[in-house]
Write a protein that holds these residues in place. Structure first.
Motif, short mmCIF file in Angstrom:
data_model
loop_
_atom_site.label_atom_id
_atom_site.label_comp_id
_atom_site.label_asym_id
_atom_site.label_seq_id
_atom_site.Cartn_x
_atom_site.Cartn_y
_atom_site.Cartn_z
N SER A 166 45.18 33.34 34.39
CA SER A 166 43.92 32.88 33.80
C SER A 166 43.40 33.96 32.87
O SER A 166 43.31 35.13 33.25
N TRP A 167 43.13 33.56 31.66
CA TRP A 167 42.73 34.58 30.68
C TRP A 167 41.42 35.23 31.08
O TRP A 167 41.14 36.38 30.78
N GLU A 168 40.57 34.44 31.78
CA GLU A 168 39.26 34.99 32.15
C GLU A 168 39.41 36.25 32.98
O GLU A 168 38.66 37.20 32.83
N ASP A 169 40.42 36.24 33.84
CA ASP A 169 40.58 37.37 34.73
C ASP A 169 41.21 38.58 34.03
O ASP A 169 40.99 39.70 34.45
N SER A 170 41.97 38.31 32.99
CA SER A 170 42.71 39.45 32.44
C SER A 170 42.36 39.77 30.99
O SER A 170 43.00 40.63 30.38
N ILE A 171 41.35 39.10 30.48
CA ILE A 171 41.10 39.29 29.06
C ILE A 171 40.79 40.74 28.71
O ILE A 171 41.23 41.26 27.68
N TYR A 188 35.99 40.15 21.43
CA TYR A 188 36.03 38.78 21.93
C TYR A 188 34.67 38.36 22.45
O TYR A 188 33.80 39.18 22.75
N SER A 189 34.48 37.11 22.52
CA SER A 189 33.28 36.57 23.12
C SER A 189 33.66 35.26 23.79
O SER A 189 34.75 34.73 23.56
N ILE A 190 32.73 34.77 24.60
CA ILE A 190 33.03 33.53 25.32
C ILE A 190 31.91 32.55 25.04
O ILE A 190 30.73 32.90 25.14
N SER A 191 32.30 31.38 24.68
CA SER A 191 31.28 30.36 24.46
C SER A 191 31.73 29.09 25.18
O SER A 191 32.74 29.10 25.89
N PHE A 192 30.96 28.05 25.00
CA PHE A 192 31.29 26.81 25.69
C PHE A 192 31.23 25.62 24.76
O PHE A 192 30.48 25.62 23.79
N TYR A 193 32.05 24.65 25.11
CA TYR A 193 31.96 23.38 24.39
C TYR A 193 31.08 22.42 25.16
O TYR A 193 30.99 22.50 26.38
N PRO B 154 32.06 37.47 44.46
CA PRO B 154 33.31 37.74 43.76
C PRO B 154 34.26 36.56 43.88
O PRO B 154 34.27 35.85 44.89
N GLY B 155 35.07 36.37 42.89
CA GLY B 155 36.00 35.25 42.89
C GLY B 155 36.66 35.18 41.54
O GLY B 155 36.44 36.06 40.69
N PRO B 156 37.44 34.15 41.31
CA PRO B 156 38.09 34.01 40.01
C PRO B 156 37.04 33.96 38.90
O PRO B 156 36.02 33.26 39.04
N ILE B 157 37.31 34.68 37.83
CA ILE B 157 36.29 34.81 36.79
C ILE B 157 36.07 33.52 36.04
O ILE B 157 34.96 33.18 35.66
N GLY B 158 37.15 32.76 35.85
CA GLY B 158 37.00 31.51 35.13
C GLY B 158 35.97 30.61 35.79
O GLY B 158 35.13 29.99 35.12
N ILE B 159 35.98 30.55 37.08
CA ILE B 159 35.01 29.74 37.81
C ILE B 159 33.62 30.33 37.66
O ILE B 159 32.63 29.63 37.45
N LEU B 232 30.81 44.47 36.92
CA LEU B 232 31.32 43.14 36.57
C LEU B 232 32.42 43.25 35.53
O LEU B 232 32.44 44.19 34.72
N PRO B 233 33.29 42.26 35.50
CA PRO B 233 34.29 42.23 34.43
C PRO B 233 33.61 41.95 33.09
O PRO B 233 32.52 41.36 33.06
N GLY B 234 34.25 42.37 32.03
CA GLY B 234 33.66 42.20 30.71
C GLY B 234 33.33 40.76 30.39
O GLY B 234 32.27 40.44 29.85
N ALA B 235 34.23 39.87 30.74
CA ALA B 235 34.01 38.47 30.41
C ALA B 235 32.73 37.95 31.05
O ALA B 235 31.98 37.19 30.45
N VAL B 236 32.47 38.39 32.27
CA VAL B 236 31.26 37.94 32.95
C VAL B 236 30.04 38.50 32.27
O VAL B 236 29.07 37.78 31.99
N THR B 237 30.09 39.80 31.97
CA THR B 237 28.95 40.41 31.30
C THR B 237 28.65 39.70 29.99
O THR B 237 27.50 39.38 29.68
N ILE B 238 29.69 39.45 29.24
CA ILE B 238 29.49 38.79 27.95
C ILE B 238 28.89 37.41 28.15
O ILE B 238 27.97 37.00 27.45
N THR B 239 29.38 36.70 29.11
CA THR B 239 28.85 35.36 29.34
C THR B 239 27.39 35.43 29.78
O THR B 239 26.58 34.61 29.36
#
Lengths: 193, 1342
Positions: A166-171, A188-193, B154-159, B232-239
């Motif tokens: 999953s890219w979210e975990d490893s981006i 990078y940034s994250i947005s939503f549709y 904590p858990g999968p970041i995508g979720i 937090l992971p970067g993706a979470v912070t950014i979100t």
């Protein structure tokens, strides 16, 4: 290939098309767009660019420029580029008008300004699908050589993203290792549709 | 296929999907089942729902995921039957596969919105909610809890990202967006149009209060997560950052909170895990840029901070670009609005009133319009912030502004008695009491609202409190006055319901008797007076500062109404006063005292507070509504309305009034915790620390002290003094605006003659830039100014003095402390509400007057002059009302006696100011006057008159009319300069202008000429009559002008084609300049030729053109050129020989010589002397008129018949100049012999001279002469005879000459005669000879 990709630059001619071409060849599900208001191609001088509307077929531009000054546009690589483009798709498409094309999982932009515009545009859409989208900016100069380099880098990055679960975990890791490997800055940034 | 069949088929498909071993079969079965289910009507499909739900047991991820899609697809269409499906969603939140969880969140979110909407609609339509919806809702609440925990754990970041998105959605749903509601409805999908503002309360599940505070908590969760971003992971912070940004942009209510959180957020933390920092940084940048794109005022007001933040992250350019885009957008919308307003004014107003009313209506109606335009710009931040609140206020409030608006639009209204309104202060007072009564819940609201308060109103309330403190000593009259009752009441409440920690401090001031509550309730009229004034000040502070040009015209109109307010004692007068007036309408509202008139629920509640026992009834709801800005007010309103016996006004909700109210609440709550000291400092003038203590040990009320006027004054003074003294120790830069507003009001209360203001001014400037000096100074000045225009006459005079004093002090200090390059001074003068004379005087001094330093030595800093002129320029652009005065300063400098000042000023005037069409006429007139004064010798006297008139103009413009006596005597500035007065005064003064003086006076005009060539005409016109000195000055300046004109000299051509009498010299000069180093263009040549042929016979003017003329053109005028003074001819010669690049020279040097010889002196041409001079001039140029040239010319000339008169002279000169020409000359001479030169007496003399001069080379020629001529020659020049004889006697020669010739020489017979003859002739000849040669030599000094 689990993701849908979009390649975005300002005119949907050079950088985005180069990587569109390359990724398409590699079997990715990819589209490409421009964020500008018009499609601009270099003209006889800096002040006289050739301006077209998005949606104007590449073929049309090709014919138009070949009629105007075949030598010039052959020399500066515009005609070969258009020829390449028309083998990829019909016409340049505008990012802001692509709502009908569905959602993308990964969007590549090749210029900070474009990155900003894509994010702003996504913000302004109705984010009802709740589908996350990863937007990555890879700064690429707008010339043929750099575009070719940029496309290969984008491909590399796409392959890495595809490779992880999953890219979210490893981006973060992907970004950092890519930057270290290629000495290129990423964003990078994250947005939503 | 009937329904039953379909159902059966679907059922079998579903079973297959669950039980079949092959995944592909499962999926395809599912797909088919889904299609069938979709085609069935909802109730038939619902029968199958349990089977569908059963699929959740499937071990296959894909099946489960697909199940979710089915649920979303069919469940949402048959929501009433989906009770069976919803639990699946909740269950899947804990699924092992993250894709399933994700899909579950997505589907669940959609269900959440749908259920919420359904519930609201049901309740609104039927007043109740069906059981099944309630059940669904309970599931949804469970779903929400689960998603929240996913977000946090904590858990999968995508979720996690999706969970965060759900949090954002949740906050958006339950934060009111009513102001922007329409916009969202328009832009969003149908699913999520729900908003908390739909809810009116009354249902336990749909309790707006609870939901909103839940949303606030959710926001806090997000903010907390941001705080802990390091883990937090970067993706979470950014979100998180993105979600917060989205919330802030879509819900202005939260903007302030989010902004400060983001600004404080520092991503440079030491990371617990590796993440991509650049992207986190960038997400902040994106968020800030996004904020800049928003145009609602809260965001617009924070622009500076955003820009600072963006610049700090190197995104200044991007930010500027965004701002430019946004401003363009705003401008467009403003323009639209303005045109609409003008239209409406036109429609409604009687023509006589149109102008004034138009102005007023613009002011009054703008905010309202803005409310409608969601993206408005000029709205005060408080309007927006409280925007959401306004929705909840009772519609009755609206009367006020509705009324206001309509009266503005012209139809004159009588004042409806019922629609008195509360001032913001009063409303706040009412609200705080209610809020405190709320207990814990109220405290929570307070806490949230504190962060959103507007400083201006807050400050107003503090001041209001101070003012009213002494009037109602609480302890002594305990129990008798309503005031005290109220205070006690509130107090006791506060004690009964122990509030949470933060509230404690809030309560403290409330319990003190000096509360606004008290004052508002008891002294309504005076309060309203203050608060409206303050309110006005707050308003005026914003609007005009944005656009200072609008300030002044508007101000007087408003002030009329304002100043009348405090005088009003009862409603009756108020009414009569207000009837015809427009702007003061809102002011009257608070003045109304009679409780019977009050129909507003707010006031009702207020009344009841005063009455004591009935408080609870009203307070409770009011306070409830106050939580988080009172979004949930709707419910309380109902109650209030019902309790009110008065009819509810039919007007629609108006945000303006509502927002005032909301504002008041907000302000009031915040001001106490932030400023307990200012509250209490006043009565006792206790120091801050002790105040703090008092604040903490609340229950003890400070002893009330009745102060005399004197004491009050000194207390105020000491307050300001303390602030001033401790100024440097305060960190203004990070203090909030409230402090500034408060300071402004404190300053407004001190006496005019105090020097504190001076001290304060100095202190502020000390660290101007770091300390937000500009903002503070402006705050103070705007407040003082608002006092000046609003308070009654005597008060206004002292605040005016104060204003002026403070402004001057700050200005001077700025000039003294900051370098000339600093823009603070300019900015200050540009943004203050009003520029008094003294400020303009200061500016004038800065620009032109001599400045003395402390020791009395004159210092002039060129940079200061530049600075001053820069300020003048910006003021001319930005302050139309001071334009005249500033222009006066600039013009005065433009004729300053010091070159550097003048030069700078002229550059400013000519390059910048003259381009402005509204003052160009005046500048031109002034420059013309100055020019004329120089030309007409009006010199110093006249000029001073001019300068004086400027000064006086300044006074009349700016002054209050006291200066009008001198002003009326002014010479009309637009009068064309030469009037009798001036001339007279000139004749009295020294009459001759000096060269510098002339330059001083004319420079400006010349500078203008470069911008407007038509002015040149005047120069030519007056040139003739100008004195010599002035002419010289003209000559000095004209080249610059001409060169500056460059190719655009059509105006000049017109002048050249018809030059005024006496301007010939100037014309010549101009032509010279025009042709210098360039070929004159054909149109110029043609014009000049035409002029020469028609009017001006002076060939001088042709000289510059000669190089462009052809041979045929030059030859006819050549005699005229020769006729010119020698220097001019030489110049002409140079031009002729130079020629143009294209055609080559008009004449070759040889041709020139021939041409000169062709001139026949007799035919009215130039005298012989001129011709000889011309010849000599040629010979002087030996490099041009070379040997070869001469030979060529002579060769041509010798063949002419008749021979030119000067031929022999030229020959002699030639041989003199070039002795090597001698052989050539001999040829010429023998040619002449053959032409019988002796027959031409004038030439014969020359011939002989030449022969004599060139002997012995000329002997052969002599021998060619016929004997009689030889004889006479030898008789004339005796010396020749012997040498010629000896030459002729040479054997090789002797044979050739004829015998008769030899005979003359005495070689034929006797040679003894020769010496005798020689002796006879010699004296005569030698005389002649010597004189001739000398004359020749004299002419050719080479």
């Amino acid at each position: 290939m689990k993701f849908r990709y979009a390649m975005v630059c300002s005119s949907n001619q050079n950088r985005s098309m180069e990587s569109h071409y390359l990724l398409k060849k590699q079997g990715f599900d990819v589209s490409s767009y421009g964020t500008g208001t018009h499609v601009k191609l270099p003209g006889p001088s800096l002040r006289e660019p050739n301006v077209y509307e998005f949606g104007t077929p590449y073929k049309h531009m090709f014919d138009d420029l070949r009629r105007k000054d075949p030598d010039l546009y052959k020399r500066n690589g515009i005609l070969p580029m258009l020829k390449r483009n028309l083998s990829v798709k019909l016409a340049p498409q505008r990012w802001q008008d692509n709502a009908a094309d569905g959602y993308f999982d990964i969007v590549f932009t090749f210029e900070e300004k474009v990155f900003d515009m894509v994010l702003e545009d996504l913000h302004n859409r109705d984010q009802v699908l709740l589908k996350s989208v990863l937007v990555i900016n890879l700064e690429v100069k707008d010339n043929h050589e750099e575009a070719a380099v940029g496309a290969r880098l984008a491909l590399d990055l796409c392959e890495q993203i595809e490779a992880v679960e999953s890219w979210e975990d490893s981006i973060d890791d992907i970004m950092i290792s890519f930057e270290n490997k290629h000495r290129r800055k990423l964003m990078y940034s994250i947005s939503f549709y | 296929m009937n329904v039953a069949d379909s159902r059966d088929q679907a059922l079998s498909l579903l079973t297959a999907a669950l039980n079949h071993a092959d995944l592909a079969v499962k999926l395809s079965s599912l797909k088919q089942a889904k299609d069938i289910l979709s085609s069935l009507d909802s109730s038939s499909a619902a029968v199958l729902f349990p089977y569908v739900a059963d699929l959740q047991r499937s071990p296959h991820t894909l099946v489960r995921k697909f199940l979710l899609e089915i649920i979303e697809d069919i469940g949402l269409r048959a929501i009433e039957h989906s009770a069976v499906l919803v639990p699946v969603l909740v269950a899947f939140l804990r699924d092992v596969d993250s894709d399933v969880v994700k899909q579950s969140i997505v589907t669940g979110t959609h269900f959440f919105c749908c259920v919420l909407e359904e519930m609201t609609v049901q309740f609104q339509q039927h007043g109740k909610v069906d059981q099944w919806v309630q059940e669904l809702w309970m599931w949804m609440v469970g779903f929400k809890e689960d998603v929240f925990s996913i977000a946090l754990q904590p858990g999968p970041i995508g979720i996690k990202l999706l969970a965060l998105k759900f949090l954002e959605t949740y906050v958006l749903l339950f934060t009111p967006d009513n102001v922007y509601h329409e916009k969202f409805e328009a832009t969003r999908g149908s699913r999520r149009t729900f908003n908390i503002s739909w809810l009116s309360g009354g249902h336990p599940m749909l309790d707006p209060v609870a939901l909103t505070s839940d949303a606030n908590r959710t926001l806090c969760v997000l903010l907390d997560m941001l705080q802990s971003a390091s883990s937090l992971p970067g993706a979470v912070t950014i979100t998180i950052v993105n979600c917060l940004a989205a919330i802030a942009r879509k819900r202005p209510l939260h903007y302030g909170t989010v902004l400060s959180a983001l600004l404080d957020f520092n991503p440079n933390f030491e990371l617990a895990r590796e993440c991509h920092k650049a992207s986190i940084h960038y997400s902040l940048r994106t968020a800030f840029l996004g904020f800049l794109r928003c145009t609602y005022p809260a965001i617009v007001e924070s622009r500076e901070r955003l820009l600072r933040a963006l610049r700090a992250m190197n995104a200044g350019d991007a930010a500027d670009q965004v701002i430019r885009q946004v401003e363009k957008m705003i401008k467009n919308s403003e323009r639209e609005r303005a045109s609409r307003e003008i239209q409406s004014v036109r429609d409604d107003q009687a023509s006589s009133q149109a102008y004034v009313l138009g102005d007023v209506s613009k002011k009054r109606s703008m905010p309202q319009d803005n409310e409608e335009l969601t993206n408005s710009f000029e709205m005060a931040s408080k309007r927006i912030r409280s925007g959401p609140n306004s929705h909840s206020t009772p519609p009755t409030h609206i009367n006020d502004s509705g009324q206001d608006f309509s009266s503005v639009n012209g139809a004159s209204h009588n004042f409806p008695l019922s629609d008195d309104n509360l001032t913001p202060v009063e409303q706040m007072i009412a609200m705080i009491g209610a809020l405190l009564a709320e207990g814990e819940r109220g405290a929570e609201s307070l806490e949230i609202l504190i962060s959103k308060i507007h400083p201006d109103l807050l400050a107003d309330i503090v001041i209001t409190n101070m003012r009213h403190l002494p009037k109602s000593p609480p302890l002594s009259k305990f129990g008798t006055l309503p005031t005290t009752q109220q205070a006690v009441n509130v107090n006791s409440r506060a004690q009964v319901v122990p509030p949470p920690a933060p509230t404690n401090s809030l309560h403290s001031p409330v319990s003190t008797p000096q509360l606004p509550v008290t004052s508002a309730a008891t002294t309504g009229s005076s309060i309203s007076d203050t608060s409206t004034v303050n309110n006005f000040a707050a308003d005026s502070k914003r609007d005009p500062r944005r656009d200072p040009r609008r300030l002044d015209p508007r101000r007087p109109a408003v002030s009329v109404g304002m100043s009348s307010t405090p005088v009003l004692e009862d409603t009756g007068t108020a009414m009569s006063e207000f009837d015809g007036s427009i702007s003061n309408k809102p002011l009257s509202v608070p003045v109304v005292e009679d409780p019977s008139v009050r129909s507003m629920p707010n006031i009702q509640s207020n009344d009841k507070i005063i009455e004591g026992p009935s408080i609870t009834g009203v307070e409770q709801p009011t306070a409830e509504g106050d939580v988080v800005g009172g979004q949930e007010d709707i419910a309380p309103i109902v109650e209030i309305n019902s309790s009110s016996s008065h009819s509810v006004s039919p007007y629609m909700i108006d945000v303006d009034s509502a927002e005032l109210k909301a504002d008041a609440e907000v302000k009031h709550e915040t001001d106490e915790p932030l400023f307990p000291e200012s509250d209490q400092e006043f009565p006792g003038s206790i120091t801050e620390s002790s105040l703090d203590e008092t604040g903490r040990d609340l229950p003890v009320l400070p002893i009330y002290v009745e102060l005399t006027e004197e004491q009050k004054r000194s207390v105020r003074k000491s307050a300001v003094q303390q602030i001033a003294e401790s100024y440097l120790h305060l960190y203004w830069s990070d203090c909030n605006e409230t402090r500034m507003a408060l300071l402004a009001r404190l300053v407004g209360q001190i006496d005019a003659d105090d020097d504190i203001i001076v001290m304060l001014g100095k202190q502020i400037v000390v660290d101007y830039r770091q300390q937000k000096g500009h903002e503070i100074v402006l705050q103070v000045l705007y407040h003082l100014y608002s006092l000046t225009v609003t308070i009654s006459v005597d008060n206004s005079s002292y605040s005016a003095v104060l204003y002026e004093k403070f402004l001057l002090e700050v200005s001077k200090s700025l000039l003294d402390t900051l370098p000339a390059s600093d823009k603070s001074f300019s900015r200050l003068l540009g943004e203050v509400p009003f520029l008094p004379d003294s400020a303009l005087k200061l500016l004038d001094d800065l620009c032109s007057s001599d400045v003395f330093d402390v020791t009395g030595k004159e210092i002039r800093d060129a940079e200061r002059v530049t600075q001053g002129l820069g300020v003048v320029w910006s003021l001319i652009l930005g302050r139309p009302n001071n334009r005249q005065a500033c222009l006066g300063i600039a013009l005065k400098c433009a004729v300053h006696s010091q070159d550097d000042i003048r030069g700078k000023a002229i550059r400013l005037v000519a390059n910048k100011l003259y381009q402005l069409n509204y003052i160009s006429g005046e500048i031109e007139q002034f420059a013309t006057n100055m020019l004329l004064s120089a030309v007409d010798q009006r010199a110093a006297g006249a000029e001073f008159m001019q300068a004086g008139s400027i000064d006086e103009r300044v006074e009349t413009e700016v002054g209050s009319g006291d200066a009008s006596t001198s002003g009326s005597q002014l010479p009309e500035p637009r009068d064309s300069g030469v009037d009798s007065n001036n001339t007279e005064s000139a004749s009295n003064s020294a009459s001759v202008v000096s060269f510098p003086e002339a330059q001083r006076l004319i420079s400006l005009f010349f500078a203008l000429c470069t911008k407007k060539p038509s002015l040149l005409q005047l120069l030519f016109d007056i040139y003739g009559r100008a004195p010599k000195i002035v002419k010289q000055a003209f000559h000095r300046h004209i080249p610059i002008v001409i060169r500056a004109l460059g190719q655009s000299y059509s105006q000049l051509l017109r002048i050249i084609s018809d030059p005024p009498q006496g301007s010939e010299n100037l014309l010549t000069l101009v032509l010279q300049i025009l042709t210098q180093e360039t070929t004159p263009p054909p149109d110029l040549v043609a014009t000049v030729k035409h002029l020469y042929e028609t009017k001006l016979k002076d060939a001088t003017i042709l000289i510059p053109m000669l190089s462009s003329l052809s041979k045929n053109e030059v030859l006819p005028i050549f005699p005229r050129l020769v006729d010119l003074p020698l220097e001019k001819f030489q110049l002409a010669l140079a031009h002729i020989l130079q020629g143009s690049a294209h055609t080559g020279p008009a004449l070759t040097p040889a041709e020139v010589l021939v041409a000169i010889h062709d001139i026949v002196p007799e035919k009215g041409g130039p005298p012989l002397k001129k011709i000889t001079d011309a010849c000599s001039a040629c010979f002087e140029q030996r490099t041009v008129f070379t040997q070869q040239v001469l030979a060529k010319a002579l060769n041509q000339l010798v063949d002419q018949v008749p021979l030119p008169l000067l031929f022999m002279r030229t020959v002699i000169q030639a041989i003199d100049a070039f002795p090597t020409l001698v052989d050539f000359v001999m040829e010429i001479l023998s040619k002449l012999v053959s032409k019988q030169i002796w027959r031409m007496p004038k030439l014969w003399v020359g011939f002989l001279k030449c022969v004599v001069q060139t002997q012995p080379h000329s002997f052969p020629v002599l021998l060619q002469l016929p004997p009689p001529q030889l004889e006479s020659t030898l008789n004339k020049y005796g010396t020749l005879r012997s040498s010629l004889a000896s030459y002729a006697s040479q054997p090789n020669i002797k044979g050739s000459p004829p015998r008769s010739t030899l005979a003359i020489l005495g070689l034929a017979n006797d040679s003894h005669m020769q010496p005798q003859q020689q002796q006879q002739q010699q004296p005569h000849m030698s005389n002649l000879h010597s004189s001739d040669t000398s004359s020749v030599r004299g002419a050719t000094p080479t």
